[in-house]
Design a protein around this motif. Structure first.
Motif, PDB file in Angstrom:
ATOM      1  N   GLY A 153       3.174  -3.403  10.409  1.00  0.00           N
ATOM      2  CA  GLY A 153       3.887  -3.291   9.139  1.00  0.00           C
ATOM      3  C   GLY A 153       3.211  -2.320   8.206  1.00  0.00           C
ATOM      4  N   CYS A 154       1.899  -2.303   8.207  1.00  0.00           N
ATOM      5  CA  CYS A 154       1.163  -1.394   7.328  1.00  0.00           C
ATOM      6  C   CYS A 154       1.321   0.059   7.767  1.00  0.00           C
ATOM      7  CB  CYS A 154      -0.320  -1.760   7.308  1.00  0.00           C
ATOM      8  SG  CYS A 154      -0.638  -3.356   6.539  1.00  0.00           S
ATOM      9  N   ALA A 155       1.563   0.274   9.058  1.00  0.00           N
ATOM     10  CA  ALA A 155       1.650   1.636   9.562  1.00  0.00           C
ATOM     11  C   ALA A 155       3.036   2.245   9.370  1.00  0.00           C
ATOM     12  CB  ALA A 155       1.294   1.653  11.051  1.00  0.00           C
ATOM     13  N   THR A 156       4.004   1.430   8.949  1.00  0.00           N
ATOM     14  CA  THR A 156       5.360   1.940   8.769  1.00  0.00           C
ATOM     15  C   THR A 156       5.392   2.991   7.665  1.00  0.00           C
ATOM     16  OG1 THR A 156       6.256  -0.203   9.419  1.00  0.00           O
ATOM     17  CG2 THR A 156       7.742   1.273   8.244  1.00  0.00           C
ATOM     18  N   PRO A 157       6.001   4.171   7.932  1.00  0.00           N
ATOM     19  CA  PRO A 157       6.061   5.204   6.894  1.00  0.00           C
ATOM     20  C   PRO A 157       6.836   4.726   5.675  1.00  0.00           C
ATOM     21  CG  PRO A 157       6.707   6.068   9.046  1.00  0.00           C
ATOM     22  CD  PRO A 157       6.615   4.589   9.179  1.00  0.00           C
ATOM     23  N   LYS A 158       6.436   5.192   4.515  1.00  0.00           N
ATOM     24  CA  LYS A 158       7.131   4.841   3.285  1.00  0.00           C
ATOM     25  C   LYS A 158       8.476   5.543   3.243  1.00  0.00           C
ATOM     26  CE  LYS A 158       2.917   4.149   0.628  1.00  0.00           C
ATOM     27  NZ  LYS A 158       2.080   4.627  -0.472  1.00  0.00           N
ATOM     28  N   GLY A 159       9.470   4.868   2.664  1.00  0.00           N
ATOM     29  CA  GLY A 159      10.796   5.449   2.546  1.00  0.00           C
ATOM     30  C   GLY A 159      10.822   6.588   1.540  1.00  0.00           C
ATOM     31  N   PRO A 160      11.856   7.440   1.623  1.00  0.00           N
ATOM     32  CA  PRO A 160      11.966   8.589   0.716  1.00  0.00           C
ATOM     33  C   PRO A 160      11.956   8.208  -0.758  1.00  0.00           C
ATOM     34  CG  PRO A 160      13.544   8.777   2.502  1.00  0.00           C
ATOM     35  CD  PRO A 160      12.945   7.417   2.609  1.00  0.00           C
ATOM     36  N   SER A 161      12.614   7.110  -1.110  1.00  0.00           N
ATOM     37  CA  SER A 161      12.665   6.691  -2.509  1.00  0.00           C
ATOM     38  C   SER A 161      11.283   6.342  -3.040  1.00  0.00           C
ATOM     39  CB  SER A 161      13.597   5.490  -2.681  1.00  0.00           C
ATOM     40  OG  SER A 161      14.884   5.787  -2.225  1.00  0.00           O
ATOM     41  N   VAL A 162      10.497   5.671  -2.199  1.00  0.00           N
ATOM     42  CA  VAL A 162       9.140   5.274  -2.593  1.00  0.00           C
ATOM     43  C   VAL A 162       8.271   6.512  -2.804  1.00  0.00           C
ATOM     44  CG1 VAL A 162       7.064   4.040  -1.853  1.00  0.00           C
ATOM     45  CG2 VAL A 162       9.319   3.055  -1.408  1.00  0.00           C
ATOM     46  N   VAL A 163       8.389   7.483  -1.894  1.00  0.00           N
ATOM     47  CA  VAL A 163       7.607   8.718  -2.012  1.00  0.00           C
ATOM     48  C   VAL A 163       8.026   9.502  -3.257  1.00  0.00           C
ATOM     49  CG1 VAL A 163       7.089  10.940  -0.931  1.00  0.00           C
ATOM     50  CG2 VAL A 163       7.177   8.867   0.461  1.00  0.00           C
ATOM     51  N   ALA A 164       9.339   9.586  -3.506  1.00  0.00           N
ATOM     52  CA  ALA A 164       9.828  10.312  -4.679  1.00  0.00           C
ATOM     53  C   ALA A 164       9.308   9.688  -5.965  1.00  0.00           C
ATOM     54  CB  ALA A 164      11.358  10.337  -4.683  1.00  0.00           C
ATOM     55  N   GLU A 165       9.330   8.375  -6.033  1.00  0.00           N
ATOM     56  CA  GLU A 165       8.844   7.684  -7.243  1.00  0.00           C
ATOM     57  C   GLU A 165       7.341   7.878  -7.412  1.00  0.00           C
ATOM     58  OE1 GLU A 165       8.212   5.741 -10.647  1.00  0.00           O
ATOM     59  OE2 GLU A 165      10.156   6.396  -9.854  1.00  0.00           O
ATOM     60  N   ALA A 166       6.587   7.794  -6.307  1.00  0.00           N
ATOM     61  CA  ALA A 166       5.136   8.000  -6.380  1.00  0.00           C
ATOM     62  C   ALA A 166       4.811   9.413  -6.842  1.00  0.00           C
ATOM     63  CB  ALA A 166       4.500   7.717  -5.017  1.00  0.00           C
ATOM     64  N   TYR A 167       5.579  10.390  -6.372  1.00  0.00           N
ATOM     65  CA  TYR A 167       5.384  11.780  -6.765  1.00  0.00           C
ATOM     66  C   TYR A 167       5.655  11.956  -8.265  1.00  0.00           C
ATOM     67  CZ  TYR A 167       6.414  16.805  -7.045  1.00  0.00           C
ATOM     68  OH  TYR A 167       6.455  18.128  -7.408  1.00  0.00           O
TER      69      TYR A 167
END
Length: 200
Positions: free
Chosen positions: A16-30
């Motif tokens: 579960g920890c190795a699952t890539p983050k979704g696009p929405s999560v990456v966009a918000e983090a950026y």
């Protein structure tokens, strides 16, 4: 808890920890990293720039530029799409859906996105839709400068927009939108995705 069961639970948690983050999560983090002026973190969430992190830091040195970019990223997050060779996935409300397209439709969609980006003066987006040789020759800033200096640029964009209404000639490696007189808007396939190679 039995050792085998404990091992299974540990493996499940690790997976579960190795699952890539979704696009929405990456966009918000950026967007958040930009707002917090954490440019190293923001840059680490990008695919990079030809000029590297120093160019990224220069681009977002101004707080207004960082805020505007963060706002535009958040505004676009609801309309995200993920692309790969022979696959487009769009976000629809709170789920993702596979887009069924034909090659001609994909070429038209890419050209439309390119023209829309140019009209919106989103030079980074327009640059990202150029073919590899053009991306290596330009930066988003240089692309903007050349476009604004070229007296025929707007006319070429207008003709390219009109060409979208006509037929598209698709081969295994490219798609052409005829403009007449042996001229065409040409897109090439790079790693399964269309990119703009010529506007005349």
């Amino acid at each position: 808890m039995k050792p085998v069961r404990r091992l299974f639970l540990l493996l499940a948690l690790t997976a579960g920890c190795a699952t890539p983050k979704g696009p929405s999560v990456v966009a918000e983090a950026y967007a958040k990293a930009l707002e917090e002026n954490n440019l190293s973190k923001a840059y680490a969430l990008t695919t990079g720039l030809p000029e590297g992190e120093p160019g990224f830091r220069e681009r977002y040195a101004d707080v207004t530029a960082r805020r505007e970019r963060a706002a535009s990223v958040r505004a676009s997050a609801a309309d995200l799409e993920a692309r790969g060779p022979n696959l487009i996935v769009e976000r629809r409300q709170d789920s993702w859906r596979v887009v069924e397209t034909r090659p001609a439709d994909e070429a038209k969609a890419v050209l439309t996105r390119f023209l829309n980006a140019v009209e919106a003066r989103d030079w980074e987006k327009a640059w990202s839709l150029l073919s590899g040789p053009l991306r290596s020759r330009y930066t988003p800033e240089r692309f903007r400068e050349d476009f604004q200096r070229e007296p025929l640029a707007k006319e070429r964009m207008r003709r390219a927009r009109l060409a979208l209404r006509g037929n598209v000639k698709v081969t295994n490696s490219d798609a052409s939108f005829p403009l007449g007189a042996d001229r065409a808007v040409r897109l090439v396939l790079e790693e399964g995705e269309y990119r703009v190679a010529a506007i005349e």
